[in-house]
Design a protein around this motif. Structure first.
Motif, PDB file in Angstrom:
ATOM      1  N   LEU A 134       0.854  -1.186   0.000  1.00  0.00           N
ATOM      2  CA  LEU A 134       0.000   0.000   0.000  1.00  0.00           C
ATOM      3  C   LEU A 134       0.896   1.244   0.000  1.00  0.00           C
ATOM      4  O   LEU A 134       1.927   1.266   0.670  1.00  0.00           O
ATOM      5  N   PRO A 135       0.531   2.301  -0.746  1.00  0.00           N
ATOM      6  CA  PRO A 135       1.428   3.459  -0.911  1.00  0.00           C
ATOM      7  C   PRO A 135       1.510   4.333   0.336  1.00  0.00           C
ATOM      8  O   PRO A 135       0.552   5.015   0.700  1.00  0.00           O
ATOM      9  N   LYS A 190       8.236 -13.431  -3.398  1.00  0.00           N
ATOM     10  CA  LYS A 190       9.386 -13.174  -4.267  1.00  0.00           C
ATOM     11  C   LYS A 190      10.086 -11.879  -3.878  1.00  0.00           C
ATOM     12  O   LYS A 190      11.322 -11.806  -3.873  1.00  0.00           O
ATOM     13  N   ALA A 191       9.298 -10.872  -3.556  1.00  0.00           N
ATOM     14  CA  ALA A 191       9.882  -9.603  -3.126  1.00  0.00           C
ATOM     15  C   ALA A 191      10.644  -9.774  -1.813  1.00  0.00           C
ATOM     16  O   ALA A 191      11.708  -9.173  -1.608  1.00  0.00           O
ATOM     17  N   LEU A 192      10.114 -10.606  -0.944  1.00  0.00           N
ATOM     18  CA  LEU A 192      10.770 -10.874   0.328  1.00  0.00           C
ATOM     19  C   LEU A 192      12.092 -11.614   0.109  1.00  0.00           C
ATOM     20  O   LEU A 192      13.105 -11.302   0.760  1.00  0.00           O
ATOM     21  N   SER A 219      17.696   1.539   0.970  1.00  0.00           N
ATOM     22  CA  SER A 219      16.305   1.255   0.606  1.00  0.00           C
ATOM     23  C   SER A 219      15.344   2.340   1.084  1.00  0.00           C
ATOM     24  O   SER A 219      14.270   2.505   0.505  1.00  0.00           O
ATOM     25  N   ARG A 220      15.702   3.063   2.140  1.00  0.00           N
ATOM     26  CA  ARG A 220      14.836   4.142   2.622  1.00  0.00           C
ATOM     27  C   ARG A 220      14.986   5.400   1.771  1.00  0.00           C
ATOM     28  O   ARG A 220      14.020   6.117   1.538  1.00  0.00           O
ATOM     29  N   SER A 278       9.547  -2.137  -1.524  1.00  0.00           N
ATOM     30  CA  SER A 278       8.520  -1.587  -0.650  1.00  0.00           C
ATOM     31  C   SER A 278       9.056  -1.373   0.766  1.00  0.00           C
ATOM     32  O   SER A 278       9.789  -2.199   1.307  1.00  0.00           O
ATOM     33  N   TYR A 279       8.675  -0.250   1.360  1.00  0.00           N
ATOM     34  CA  TYR A 279       9.087   0.107   2.721  1.00  0.00           C
ATOM     35  C   TYR A 279       8.774  -1.019   3.697  1.00  0.00           C
ATOM     36  O   TYR A 279       9.613  -1.409   4.512  1.00  0.00           O
TER      37      TYR A 279
END
Length: 230
Positions: free
Chosen positions: A76-77, A128-130, A148-149, A155-156
Protein backbone atom coordinates in the motif's frame (compact mmCIF):
# COMPACT_ATOMS: atom_id res chain seq x y z
CA UNK A 1 19.28 -10.81 24.90
CA UNK A 2 17.23 -14.01 24.97
CA UNK A 3 15.09 -12.69 27.83
CA UNK A 4 14.50 -9.43 25.99
CA UNK A 5 13.51 -11.32 22.86
CA UNK A 6 11.06 -13.42 24.84
CA UNK A 7 9.62 -10.28 26.43
CA UNK A 8 9.11 -8.66 23.03
CA UNK A 9 7.55 -11.89 21.77
CA UNK A 10 5.03 -11.93 24.60
CA UNK A 11 4.13 -8.26 24.16
CA UNK A 12 3.75 -8.62 20.40
CA UNK A 13 1.75 -11.83 20.73
CA UNK A 14 -0.60 -10.12 23.20
CA UNK A 15 -1.00 -7.13 20.90
CA UNK A 16 -1.75 -9.37 17.92
CA UNK A 17 -4.30 -11.35 19.93
CA UNK A 18 -6.03 -8.14 21.02
CA UNK A 19 -6.13 -6.82 17.46
CA UNK A 20 -7.49 -10.09 16.06
CA UNK A 21 -10.08 -10.22 18.84
CA UNK A 22 -11.09 -6.64 18.13
CA UNK A 23 -11.33 -7.40 14.42
CA UNK A 24 -13.40 -10.52 15.05
CA UNK A 25 -15.77 -8.97 17.58
CA UNK A 26 -16.24 -5.43 16.32
CA UNK A 27 -18.04 -4.74 13.05
CA UNK A 28 -17.09 -1.05 13.36
CA UNK A 29 -13.39 -1.94 13.55
CA UNK A 30 -13.67 -4.23 10.51
CA UNK A 31 -15.44 -1.47 8.60
CA UNK A 32 -12.69 0.98 9.55
CA UNK A 33 -9.92 -1.35 8.37
CA UNK A 34 -11.73 -2.06 5.10
CA UNK A 35 -12.40 1.65 4.50
CA UNK A 36 -8.79 2.58 5.32
CA UNK A 37 -7.41 0.00 2.90
CA UNK A 38 -9.85 1.17 0.22
CA UNK A 39 -8.80 4.81 0.68
CA UNK A 40 -5.10 3.96 0.43
CA UNK A 41 -5.42 1.56 -2.50
CA UNK A 42 -7.18 4.21 -4.62
CA UNK A 43 -4.07 6.39 -4.40
CA UNK A 44 -6.08 9.63 -4.39
CA UNK A 45 -4.44 12.22 -2.11
CA UNK A 46 -7.42 14.58 -2.05
CA UNK A 47 -9.80 11.75 -1.14
CA UNK A 48 -7.56 10.61 1.72
CA UNK A 49 -7.30 14.21 2.96
CA UNK A 50 -11.09 14.60 3.00
CA UNK A 51 -11.43 11.21 4.69
CA UNK A 52 -9.06 12.24 7.48
CA UNK A 53 -10.81 15.56 7.99
CA UNK A 54 -14.07 13.77 8.78
CA UNK A 55 -12.48 12.60 12.05
CA UNK A 56 -11.98 16.14 13.38
CA UNK A 57 -9.54 16.31 16.29
CA UNK A 58 -8.85 12.58 15.87
CA UNK A 59 -7.46 13.12 12.36
CA UNK A 60 -3.78 12.83 13.47
CA UNK A 61 -4.49 9.52 15.23
CA UNK A 62 -6.34 8.11 12.21
CA UNK A 63 -3.58 9.36 9.90
CA UNK A 64 -0.99 7.54 12.03
CA UNK A 65 -3.09 4.36 11.83
CA UNK A 66 -3.30 4.70 8.03
CA UNK A 67 0.47 5.06 7.82
CA UNK A 68 1.08 2.02 10.02
CA UNK A 69 -1.44 0.04 7.98
CA UNK A 70 0.25 1.03 4.71
CA UNK A 71 3.56 -0.26 6.09
CA UNK A 72 2.18 -3.51 7.49
CA UNK A 73 0.19 -4.41 4.37
CA UNK A 74 2.84 -3.86 1.72
CA UNK A 75 2.72 -2.53 -0.90
CA UNK A 76 0.00 0.00 0.00
CA UNK A 77 1.43 3.46 -0.91
CA UNK A 78 2.86 5.15 2.20
CA UNK A 79 3.44 8.43 0.36
CA UNK A 80 -0.32 9.02 0.08
CA UNK A 81 -0.88 9.70 3.81
CA UNK A 82 2.41 11.67 3.84
CA UNK A 83 1.11 14.08 1.19
CA UNK A 84 -2.25 14.27 2.94
CA UNK A 85 -0.57 15.10 6.25
CA UNK A 86 1.31 17.94 4.55
CA UNK A 87 -1.96 19.27 3.17
CA UNK A 88 -3.76 19.12 6.52
CA UNK A 89 -1.10 19.80 9.14
CA UNK A 90 1.59 21.64 7.20
CA UNK A 91 5.08 20.60 6.15
CA UNK A 92 6.62 20.57 9.64
CA UNK A 93 3.93 18.96 11.80
CA UNK A 94 2.65 16.82 8.94
CA UNK A 95 6.21 15.66 8.30
CA UNK A 96 6.77 14.84 11.97
CA UNK A 97 3.48 12.87 12.06
CA UNK A 98 4.35 10.91 8.92
CA UNK A 99 7.95 10.30 9.99
CA UNK A 100 7.06 9.04 13.48
CA UNK A 101 4.11 6.88 12.41
CA UNK A 102 6.23 5.29 9.65
CA UNK A 103 8.81 4.43 12.32
CA UNK A 104 6.07 2.78 14.39
CA UNK A 105 5.06 0.69 11.36
CA UNK A 106 8.69 -0.19 10.66
CA UNK A 107 9.15 -1.29 14.27
CA UNK A 108 6.06 -3.52 14.15
CA UNK A 109 7.20 -5.13 10.90
CA UNK A 110 10.64 -5.82 12.34
CA UNK A 111 9.32 -7.52 15.47
CA UNK A 112 6.54 -9.38 13.68
CA UNK A 113 9.20 -10.94 11.45
CA UNK A 114 11.59 -11.59 14.31
CA UNK A 115 9.08 -13.12 16.71
CA UNK A 116 6.34 -14.68 14.57
CA UNK A 117 8.56 -15.94 11.74
CA UNK A 118 8.55 -16.13 7.97
CA UNK A 119 5.33 -18.16 7.43
CA UNK A 120 3.28 -15.38 9.04
CA UNK A 121 5.04 -12.63 7.09
CA UNK A 122 4.58 -14.46 3.77
CA UNK A 123 0.83 -14.21 4.30
CA UNK A 124 1.14 -10.41 4.42
CA UNK A 125 3.61 -9.65 1.61
CA UNK A 126 4.84 -10.96 -1.74
CA UNK A 127 7.17 -13.94 -1.25
CA UNK A 128 9.39 -13.17 -4.27
CA UNK A 129 9.88 -9.60 -3.13
CA UNK A 130 10.77 -10.87 0.33
CA UNK A 131 13.34 -13.29 -1.14
CA UNK A 132 14.92 -10.42 -3.11
CA UNK A 133 15.14 -8.36 0.08
CA UNK A 134 16.89 -11.28 1.82
CA UNK A 135 19.62 -11.28 -0.83
CA UNK A 136 19.80 -7.49 -0.64
CA UNK A 137 20.56 -7.66 3.09
CA UNK A 138 23.14 -10.44 2.61
CA UNK A 139 24.98 -8.24 0.10
CA UNK A 140 24.77 -4.83 1.78
CA UNK A 141 24.13 -5.57 5.46
CA UNK A 142 23.28 -2.54 7.59
CA UNK A 143 23.73 -0.22 4.59
CA UNK A 144 20.76 -1.90 2.92
CA UNK A 145 18.44 -0.07 5.33
CA UNK A 146 19.66 3.42 4.47
CA UNK A 147 19.84 2.65 0.73
CA UNK A 148 16.31 1.25 0.61
CA UNK A 149 14.84 4.14 2.62
CA UNK A 150 16.44 6.86 0.50
CA UNK A 151 15.75 5.19 -2.86
CA UNK A 152 12.72 2.82 -2.86
CA UNK A 153 14.25 -0.23 -4.54
CA UNK A 154 11.72 -2.27 -2.57
CA UNK A 155 8.52 -1.59 -0.65
CA UNK A 156 9.09 0.11 2.72
CA UNK A 157 7.16 -2.61 4.53
CA UNK A 158 8.82 -5.55 2.78
CA UNK A 159 12.29 -4.21 3.62
CA UNK A 160 11.14 -3.76 7.23
CA UNK A 161 10.00 -7.37 7.44
CA UNK A 162 13.16 -8.66 5.76
CA UNK A 163 15.33 -6.78 8.27
CA UNK A 164 13.63 -8.73 11.06
CA UNK A 165 14.96 -11.98 9.59
CA UNK A 166 18.56 -10.78 9.81
CA UNK A 167 20.85 -10.65 12.85
CA UNK A 168 20.83 -6.85 12.69
CA UNK A 169 20.39 -5.12 16.02
CA UNK A 170 17.17 -3.18 16.35
CA UNK A 171 19.08 -0.02 17.31
CA UNK A 172 21.03 -0.07 14.03
CA UNK A 173 17.87 -0.85 12.07
CA UNK A 174 15.79 1.97 13.52
CA UNK A 175 18.57 4.58 13.26
CA UNK A 176 19.15 3.66 9.60
CA UNK A 177 15.42 3.82 8.94
CA UNK A 178 15.04 7.17 10.69
CA UNK A 179 17.91 8.71 8.72
CA UNK A 180 17.03 7.17 5.36
CA UNK A 181 13.34 8.05 5.35
CA UNK A 182 13.80 11.69 6.38
CA UNK A 183 14.54 13.30 2.96
CA UNK A 184 11.55 11.81 1.13
CA UNK A 185 9.20 12.39 4.09
CA UNK A 186 10.12 16.07 4.37
CA UNK A 187 9.93 16.54 0.58
CA UNK A 188 6.48 14.95 0.29
CA UNK A 189 5.23 16.91 3.31
CA UNK A 190 6.48 20.21 1.88
CA UNK A 191 4.95 19.55 -1.52
CA UNK A 192 1.73 18.45 0.18
CA UNK A 193 1.47 21.71 2.13
CA UNK A 194 2.01 23.86 -0.95
CA UNK A 195 0.11 21.76 -3.47
CA UNK A 196 -3.01 23.91 -3.04
CA UNK A 197 -1.14 27.11 -3.94
CA UNK A 198 -0.71 26.48 -7.64
CA UNK A 199 -1.11 23.95 -10.40
CA UNK A 200 2.67 23.94 -10.81
CA UNK A 201 3.19 22.75 -7.24
CA UNK A 202 0.84 19.83 -7.89
CA UNK A 203 2.85 19.03 -11.00
CA UNK A 204 6.09 19.15 -9.00
CA UNK A 205 4.57 16.86 -6.39
CA UNK A 206 3.88 14.18 -8.99
CA UNK A 207 7.28 14.75 -10.59
CA UNK A 208 8.95 14.14 -7.22
CA UNK A 209 7.10 10.85 -6.74
CA UNK A 210 7.88 9.79 -10.32
CA UNK A 211 11.59 10.65 -10.06
CA UNK A 212 12.02 8.72 -6.80
CA UNK A 213 10.11 5.73 -8.20
CA UNK A 214 12.16 5.78 -11.43
CA UNK A 215 15.40 6.03 -9.44
CA UNK A 216 14.41 2.96 -7.45
CA UNK A 217 13.46 1.06 -10.61
CA UNK A 218 16.72 1.99 -12.32
CA UNK A 219 18.89 1.17 -9.31
CA UNK A 220 17.37 -2.26 -8.70
CA UNK A 221 18.92 -4.05 -11.76
CA UNK A 222 22.34 -2.64 -10.83
CA UNK A 223 21.96 -3.92 -7.27
CA UNK A 224 20.90 -7.32 -8.60
CA UNK A 225 24.10 -7.53 -10.69
CA UNK A 226 26.17 -6.65 -7.64
CA UNK A 227 24.38 -9.33 -5.60
CA UNK A 228 25.01 -11.96 -8.28
CA UNK A 229 28.72 -11.11 -8.23
CA UNK A 230 28.68 -11.61 -4.47
Amino acid sequence: MVNNRKKYSYVLALLMILLFALYALSQNFRNFIFEAITQLSHGDIETVKNYLLTFGVWAPVISALLMVLSVLIAPLPAFIPTFANGLIFGAFWGGILSWSSALIGATLCFYIARTLGRPVVEKLVNRKALDWSDRFFVRYGMYAIVISRIVPVMSYGIVSYAAGFTKMKFRIYIIGTAIGQTPATMLYSYLGEHSTESIMMIVWAFVAVAVIAIAGTALKPWLERKMRKK
